[in-house]
Design a protein around this motif. Structure first.
Motif, mmCIF file in Angstrom:
data_model
loop_
_atom_site.group_PDB
_atom_site.id
_atom_site.type_symbol
_atom_site.label_atom_id
_atom_site.label_comp_id
_atom_site.label_asym_id
_atom_site.label_seq_id
_atom_site.Cartn_x
_atom_site.Cartn_y
_atom_site.Cartn_z
ATOM 1 N N PHE A 72 0.804 -1.219 0.000
ATOM 2 C CA PHE A 72 0.000 0.000 0.000
ATOM 3 C C PHE A 72 0.842 1.277 0.000
ATOM 4 N N ILE A 73 2.154 1.148 0.032
ATOM 5 C CA ILE A 73 3.019 2.315 0.212
ATOM 6 C C ILE A 73 3.594 2.758 -1.132
ATOM 7 N N PRO A 74 3.206 3.967 -1.573
ATOM 8 C CA PRO A 74 3.797 4.492 -2.813
ATOM 9 C C PRO A 74 5.234 4.928 -2.552
ATOM 10 N N ASP A 75 5.898 5.392 -3.546
ATOM 11 C CA ASP A 75 7.270 5.858 -3.421
ATOM 12 C C ASP A 75 7.279 7.198 -2.675
ATOM 13 N N ILE A 76 7.418 7.123 -1.349
ATOM 14 C CA ILE A 76 7.467 8.339 -0.539
ATOM 15 C C ILE A 76 8.849 8.450 0.096
ATOM 16 N N ALA A 77 9.329 9.680 0.209
ATOM 17 C CA ALA A 77 10.686 9.916 0.674
ATOM 18 C C ALA A 77 10.800 9.995 2.189
ATOM 19 N N ASN A 78 9.714 10.326 2.863
ATOM 20 C CA ASN A 78 9.790 10.553 4.298
ATOM 21 C C ASN A 78 8.394 10.473 4.890
ATOM 22 N N ILE A 79 8.327 10.455 6.213
ATOM 23 C CA ILE A 79 7.054 10.502 6.905
ATOM 24 C C ILE A 79 7.124 11.605 7.947
ATOM 25 N N PRO A 80 6.010 12.176 8.354
ATOM 26 C CA PRO A 80 4.670 11.807 7.945
ATOM 27 C C PRO A 80 4.431 12.146 6.474
ATOM 28 N N ALA A 81 3.571 11.361 5.885
ATOM 29 C CA ALA A 81 3.215 11.579 4.486
ATOM 30 C C ALA A 81 1.734 11.267 4.305
ATOM 31 N N LEU A 82 1.159 11.907 3.314
ATOM 32 C CA LEU A 82 -0.223 11.627 2.928
ATOM 33 C C LEU A 82 -0.212 11.213 1.472
ATOM 34 N N GLY A 83 -1.063 10.262 1.148
ATOM 35 C CA GLY A 83 -1.276 9.894 -0.239
ATOM 36 C C GLY A 83 -2.738 10.105 -0.554
ATOM 37 N N CYS A 84 -3.020 10.810 -1.647
ATOM 38 C CA CYS A 84 -4.401 11.010 -2.084
ATOM 39 C C CYS A 84 -4.627 10.105 -3.291
ATOM 40 N N PHE A 85 -5.582 9.199 -3.155
ATOM 41 C CA PHE A 85 -5.911 8.250 -4.213
ATOM 42 C C PHE A 85 -7.306 8.547 -4.733
ATOM 43 N N ILE A 86 -7.444 8.574 -6.039
ATOM 44 C CA ILE A 86 -8.746 8.724 -6.676
ATOM 45 C C ILE A 86 -9.022 7.432 -7.424
ATOM 46 N N HIS A 87 -10.062 6.741 -6.987
ATOM 47 C CA HIS A 87 -10.416 5.427 -7.558
ATOM 48 C C HIS A 87 -9.191 4.510 -7.630
ATOM 49 N N GLY A 88 -8.378 4.515 -6.570
ATOM 50 C CA GLY A 88 -7.241 3.614 -6.470
ATOM 51 C C GLY A 88 -5.957 4.077 -7.121
ATOM 52 N N GLU A 89 -5.997 5.173 -7.846
ATOM 53 C CA GLU A 89 -4.802 5.706 -8.495
ATOM 54 C C GLU A 89 -4.236 6.841 -7.653
ATOM 55 N N LEU A 90 -2.925 6.812 -7.418
ATOM 56 C CA LEU A 90 -2.302 7.874 -6.639
ATOM 57 C C LEU A 90 -2.359 9.185 -7.418
ATOM 58 N N LEU A 91 -3.059 10.158 -6.862
ATOM 59 C CA LEU A 91 -3.145 11.487 -7.472
ATOM 60 C C LEU A 91 -1.914 12.294 -7.089
ATOM 61 N N GLU A 92 -1.595 12.267 -5.796
ATOM 62 C CA GLU A 92 -0.499 13.091 -5.297
ATOM 63 C C GLU A 92 -0.128 12.633 -3.901
ATOM 64 N N SER A 93 1.126 12.840 -3.543
ATOM 65 C CA SER A 93 1.530 12.599 -2.162
ATOM 66 C C SER A 93 2.061 13.898 -1.586
#
Length: 137
Positions: A72-93
């Motif tokens: 479930f983890i997209p390519d994120i560089a650090n935390i805390p992080a948020l991922g916004c998914f639209i119909h299962g596709e990552l829109l933006e982190s």
């Protein structure tokens, strides 16, 4: 050592993300870890906005240290992080601790982009519907 064990019992207030959640229209996932103290503050700020956006956004959390969560983890560089998914596709982190106002602005932008997507889908649907009606007549 006792201080760490009290920290390790902390969990975000939002439910843990599951595979089925990615079918939701708009999903915001808070990526966190027990050892990251900034995640607690991010959770407090997100909690302040959850009721305000609960009719439009589904909020979940994902422990980046959990082996079962790696898918479930997209390519994120650090935390805390948020991922916004639209119909299962990552829109933006979004990486890093944000103020409530910054989060509100980000959510507003994500919702606007979602509405554009919905409008485009409806336009394609009505174009197909109109084409089918013309072809039948």
């Amino acid at each position: 050592m006792a201080e760490f064990s009290s920290q390790s019992s902390w969990y975000p207030t939002s439910s843990t993300v599951e595979l089925a959640d990615f079918e939701l229209p708009i999903l915001v996932v808070h990526y966190w870890a027990v050892w990251n103290l900034h995640d607690r503050e991010m959770d407090r700020r997100l909690s302040a906005l959850c009721n305000e956006y609960s009719d439009r956004i589904c909020f979940r959390s994902c422990n980046v240290d959990g082996a079962e969560n790696q898918r479930f983890i997209p390519d994120i560089a650090n935390i805390p992080a948020l991922g916004c998914f639209i119909h299962g596709e990552l829109l933006e982190s979004s990486i890093g601790l944000r103020s409530v106002d910054e989060l509100r602005t980000e959510f507003g932008g994500w919702l606007a982009r979602f509405m554009v997507e919905v409008a485009q889908i409806e336009k394609r649907y009505w174009r197909v519907e109109w084409t089918l009606k013309v072809a039948v007549h």
